[in-house]
Design an enzyme around this catalytic site. Structure first.
Site, PDB file in Angstrom:
ATOM      1  N   ASP A  21       6.175 -10.148   5.934  1.00  0.00           N
ATOM      2  CA  ASP A  21       6.507 -11.562   5.849  1.00  0.00           C
ATOM      3  C   ASP A  21       5.390 -12.368   6.485  1.00  0.00           C
ATOM      4  OD1 ASP A  21       7.547 -14.072   5.953  1.00  0.00           O
ATOM      5  OD2 ASP A  21       9.484 -13.505   6.756  1.00  0.00           O
ATOM      6  N   GLY A  25       3.362  -5.836   9.254  1.00  0.00           N
ATOM      7  CA  GLY A  25       3.289  -4.476   8.744  1.00  0.00           C
ATOM      8  C   GLY A  25       1.866  -4.007   8.563  1.00  0.00           C
ATOM      9  N   LYS A  26       0.998  -4.881   8.085  1.00  0.00           N
ATOM     10  CA  LYS A  26      -0.384  -4.506   7.806  1.00  0.00           C
ATOM     11  C   LYS A  26      -1.193  -4.291   9.080  1.00  0.00           C
ATOM     12  CE  LYS A  26      -4.287  -5.912   4.944  1.00  0.00           C
ATOM     13  NZ  LYS A  26      -4.798  -6.936   4.043  1.00  0.00           N
ATOM     14  N   ASN A  46      17.464  -4.655   9.895  1.00  0.00           N
ATOM     15  CA  ASN A  46      17.314  -5.876   9.099  1.00  0.00           C
ATOM     16  C   ASN A  46      15.866  -6.269   8.895  1.00  0.00           C
ATOM     17  OD1 ASN A  46      17.064  -6.388  11.873  1.00  0.00           O
ATOM     18  ND2 ASN A  46      17.602  -8.537  11.643  1.00  0.00           N
ATOM     19  N   HIS A  49       9.899  -4.202   5.869  1.00  0.00           N
ATOM     20  CA  HIS A  49       8.529  -4.464   5.443  1.00  0.00           C
ATOM     21  C   HIS A  49       8.012  -3.230   4.724  1.00  0.00           C
ATOM     22  CE1 HIS A  49       7.599  -2.188   9.101  1.00  0.00           C
ATOM     23  NE2 HIS A  49       6.366  -2.034   8.663  1.00  0.00           N
ATOM     24  N   VAL A 306      12.138  -7.362   1.312  1.00  0.00           N
ATOM     25  CA  VAL A 306      12.370  -5.948   1.029  1.00  0.00           C
ATOM     26  C   VAL A 306      13.830  -5.583   1.244  1.00  0.00           C
ATOM     27  CG1 VAL A 306      11.895  -3.620   1.902  1.00  0.00           C
ATOM     28  CG2 VAL A 306      10.020  -5.196   1.472  1.00  0.00           C
ATOM     29  N   THR A 308      16.621  -7.548   1.402  1.00  0.00           N
ATOM     30  CA  THR A 308      17.675  -8.297   0.725  1.00  0.00           C
ATOM     31  C   THR A 308      17.289  -8.797  -0.666  1.00  0.00           C
ATOM     32  OG1 THR A 308      16.918 -10.404   1.622  1.00  0.00           O
ATOM     33  CG2 THR A 308      18.486  -9.147   2.954  1.00  0.00           C
ATOM     34  N   ARG A 312      12.117 -16.480  -0.142  1.00  0.00           N
ATOM     35  CA  ARG A 312      11.853 -17.213   1.078  1.00  0.00           C
ATOM     36  C   ARG A 312      11.568 -18.680   0.799  1.00  0.00           C
ATOM     37  NH1 ARG A 312       8.697 -12.537   2.083  1.00  0.00           N
ATOM     38  NH2 ARG A 312       9.850 -11.111   3.417  1.00  0.00           N
ATOM     39  N   LEU A 339      -4.341 -15.381   3.751  1.00  0.00           N
ATOM     40  CA  LEU A 339      -5.202 -16.541   3.500  1.00  0.00           C
ATOM     41  C   LEU A 339      -5.520 -16.667   2.014  1.00  0.00           C
ATOM     42  CD1 LEU A 339      -6.823 -18.834   4.894  1.00  0.00           C
ATOM     43  CD2 LEU A 339      -8.769 -17.259   4.963  1.00  0.00           C
TER      44      LEU A 339
END
Length: 433
Positions: A21, A25-26, A46, A49, A306, A308, A312, A339
């Site tokens: 989000d 994760g990255k 909940n 990612h 991921v 739900t 967004r 970016l």
């Protein structure tokens, strides 16, 4: 020994696609390649990612993403609400995609709270009770789990292994909720008890005294420890846009408490900042764009979750929010993500302050009162877009001047260095300064 903590700085509730989000994760994946131990401190299943590695996309919800790295041990800490079902389902999914030895590289604190199917059922009923004031939860039972923890009626992981005590406690908990909701509660306590009879011995090898484990890890000079936040600062139960928040402390304090970290051993606190702003569920969002720009950000940025599948809400970067976030989490560095999603925008707006529409006075703080916040107007600065693809760019010097102007303005405004810049969905689409 060194400890690096990665925290979301905006409203990340779920971490999506290869970037997440806000992209946690990255950056977690990259830093986990160097870490000996990767930990989750708070939240629950909940926090979805995906991480893309070796041509495969791996989904994480409850588990730390350090499982991607074959050299990294992983810990689910005491501040987490722990779903046994999610734990084994997620491990199986990772194994099905070819990850090796994942069960040998994951541990769970015996002090973590148990997130039950009962909590998920109650979550849905509580959201229905709120009606138009609903929070927009994932329905995974996170709020009811933390509520039971705070009321001292919850069940901790170590209690699972005392079968008689566990079953007594679970029946009492279910009975209490049944009295509250009556026939609206579609839940069979005996069915859940049967599941735990299957899981009990399967779970035992993973459970440890995490306080001793973390003390030993922090005393080992050779260890590199990475802590990945699940949800971001603006969803913190104390500092977020209450009541439209999650039920845990998502700030640096929650990381320290949830893992018994020494604050004196923190090497770096990395704030992850998306190049625009998103949030899931209800609550205030001053820079939300419901028109063309918001729709464009949502589609290009693939802004749906991921866990739900919910889309967004999208809008421009809000530096008033980020300044508030920096004041609480004391970031030592920032990771600016996604970016490249702004590549085709001719004009980019950035919120720099809020203004009282009656007096014209600028507000130099983020209000606790959501009614006051709602009444304020947003003050924007405009930037010329670069309107060229940046995904293939690997060094800061190669970025378009307009992109560098945007980055350096954010950096100067917040007085925190931007060390990482995400320029695309792949693991190596990252500029390091």
């Amino acid at each position: 020994m060194s400890i690096t903590v990665i925290l979301g700085s905006q409203w990340a509730f779920l971490r999506l696609q290869f970037l997440g989000d806000e992209g946690k994760g990255k950056i977690s994946d990259i830093l986990c390649g160097e870490a000996d131990l990767c930990c989750r401190a708070a939240g629950g299943a909940n926090a979805g990612h995906s991480v893309h590695a070796n041509g495969v996309s791996y989904d994480f919800h409850l588990l730390p993403s350090g499982l991607i790295s074959p050299r990294c041990m992983n810990l689910i800490g005491s501040g987490v609400v722990f779903s046994v079902h999610a734990f084994f389902s997620e491990l199986q999914a990772l194994e099905d995609k070819g990850l090796k030895d994942v069960r040998e590289r994951i541990l769970v604190s015996d002090r973590a709270q148990v997130n039950l199917e009962l909590h998920a059922r109650v979550d849905g009923l509580e959201e229905a009770e709120l009606g138009t004031r609903k929070i927009g939860t994932t329905g995974r039972g996170i709020g009811p789990s933390y509520a039971d923890k705070a009321s001292r009626s919850g069940i901790r992981v170590h209690e699972i292994f005392n079968q008689a005590k566990f079953e007594k406690r679970l029946r009492e908990l279910a009975s209490g909720y049944k009295k509250r909701f009556g026939d609206l509660l579609d839940y069979n306590v005996e069915d859940e008890i049967k599941k735990f009879q299957e899981w009990r011995e399967m779970l035992r090898p993973f459970c440890i005294n995490a306080v001793t484990f973390m003390e030993n890890a922090q005393d080992d000079a050779s260890k590199k420890i990475l802590v990945e936040g699940a949800n971001a600062l603006m969803l913190d139960v104390d500092y977020g846009t209450y009541p439209f928040v999650t039920s845990s402390n998502t700030d640096i304090g929650g990381a320290i408490k949830g893992l018994a970290l020494s604050p004196f051993k923190l090497k770096e606190i990395i704030g992850v900042v998306k190049a625009y702003t998103t949030r899931v569920g209800g609550g205030p969002f001053k820079t939300e764009d419901l028109g063309e720009a918001g729709n464009k950000l949502q589609e290009i940025g693939r802004e749906w979750g991921v866990s739900t599948g919910r889309r967004r809400r999208c809008g421009w970067l809000d530096l008033a929010v980020l300044k508030y976030s920096c004041a609480i989490n004391k970031y030592t560095a920032l990771n600016l993500t996604k970016l490249d999603i702004l590549d085709t925008f001719p004009v980019i707006q950035v919120a720099v302050a809020y203004k009282d529409p009656e007096t014209g006075d600028l507000i130099d703080y983020f209000p606790a009162d959501l009614d006051q916040l709602e009444a304020l107007e947003v003050v924007y600065e405009e930037f010329k877009g670069w309107q060229t693809p940046i995904t293939s760019i690997k060094t800061y010097a190669e970025l378009p001047e307009e992109a560098k102007e945007y980055i350096e303005y954010i950096e100067k405004f917040l007085n925190v260095p931007i060390k990482w810049i995400g320029t695309g969905p792949k693991r190596d689409d990252m500029i390091y300064r």
